[in-house]
Design a protein around this motif. Structure first.
Motif, PDB file in Angstrom:
ATOM      1  N   ALA A   1       0.814  -1.213   0.000  1.00 25.94           N
ATOM      2  CA  ALA A   1       0.000   0.000   0.000  1.00 25.94           C
ATOM      3  C   ALA A   1       0.850   1.267   0.000  1.00 25.94           C
ATOM      4  O   ALA A   1       0.530   2.242  -0.690  1.00 25.94           O
ATOM      5  CB  ALA A   1      -0.947  -0.010   1.199  1.00 25.94           C
TER       6      ALA A   1
ATOM      7  N   ARG B   1       3.732   1.763  -1.283  1.00 27.34           N
ATOM      8  CA  ARG B   1       4.357   1.962  -2.600  1.00 27.34           C
ATOM      9  C   ARG B   1       3.453   2.764  -3.549  1.00 27.34           C
ATOM     10  O   ARG B   1       3.930   3.330  -4.518  1.00 27.34           O
ATOM     11  CB  ARG B   1       4.691   0.612  -3.238  1.00 27.34           C
ATOM     12  N   LYS B   2       2.173   2.804  -3.268  1.00 26.82           N
ATOM     13  CA  LYS B   2       1.205   3.487  -4.142  1.00 26.82           C
ATOM     14  C   LYS B   2       1.045   4.970  -3.820  1.00 26.82           C
ATOM     15  O   LYS B   2       0.324   5.670  -4.528  1.00 26.82           O
ATOM     16  CB  LYS B   2      -0.150   2.789  -4.047  1.00 26.82           C
TER      17      LYS B   2
ATOM     18  N   LYS C   1      -3.786   9.549   3.673  1.00 24.32           N
ATOM     19  CA  LYS C   1      -3.122   8.440   2.982  1.00 24.32           C
ATOM     20  C   LYS C   1      -2.299   7.569   3.932  1.00 24.32           C
ATOM     21  O   LYS C   1      -2.540   6.367   4.036  1.00 24.32           O
ATOM     22  CB  LYS C   1      -2.233   8.976   1.851  1.00 24.32           C
TER      23      LYS C   1
END
Length: 155
Positions: free
Chosen positions: A93, A95-96, A131
């Motif tokens: 997650a 990495r996004k 995020k």
């Protein structure tokens, strides 16, 4: 640069890697001259270093200030679960998130250290709240804001 436990690299390979680390756009002719080889053997060595994974690629290093990305913060992330499945979910997650430039698993009082680059503190606050904090298994975070970057980009 010292070899990393690998006897297949000789002094020419190590010198090629050192030069390319700092000057990725150098011509093969100039590289060969500085290493003390002719052009063809230098090209063969570069291809081997690429094929064996010592060189993963070439990229441009952008100027973040000119791009309006002046704000750098390091987010310490503590997970609620550190079993392999939880770590894998977090890793995939994080990495996004494009604002996360680097992510390192840490041995210490927290689990991960994230380098986050944004235009300003307001945007960082959004990235952290919307995020990073909502990544799988995040229990809590702590932020350190960079006042001045002295050295970056592994130079």
């Amino acid at each position: 640069m010292e070899p990393l436990h690998d006897s297949e690299l000789d002094q020419f390979d190590l010198r090629i890697l050192e030069i390319l680390r700092h000057e990725g756009r150098i011509s093969v002719t100039e590289l060969a001259s500085r290493v003390g080889l002719s052009k063809t053997p230098c090209q063969v060595r570069m291809k081997r270093l690429i094929d064996t994974g010592y060189i993963e690629g070439f990229k441009a290093i952008l100027n973040p200030q000119k791009l309006g990305l002046d704000h750098v913060a390091f987010a310490e992330v503590k997970l609620s679960d550190t079993r392999e499945e939880a770590l894998n979910a977090f890793n995939a997650a994080v990495r996004k998130i494009p604002e996360v430039e680097e992510c390192h698993m840490i041995a210490g009082r927290f689990d991960y250290l994230l380098k986050v680059r944004t235009p300003n503190i307001r945007r960082y606050r959004h990235v952290l709240g919307e995020k990073i904090s909502s990544l799988p298994f995040v229990a809590n975070t702590s932020t350190n804001v960079v006042m001045q970057s002295i050295k970056e980009n592994w130079n």
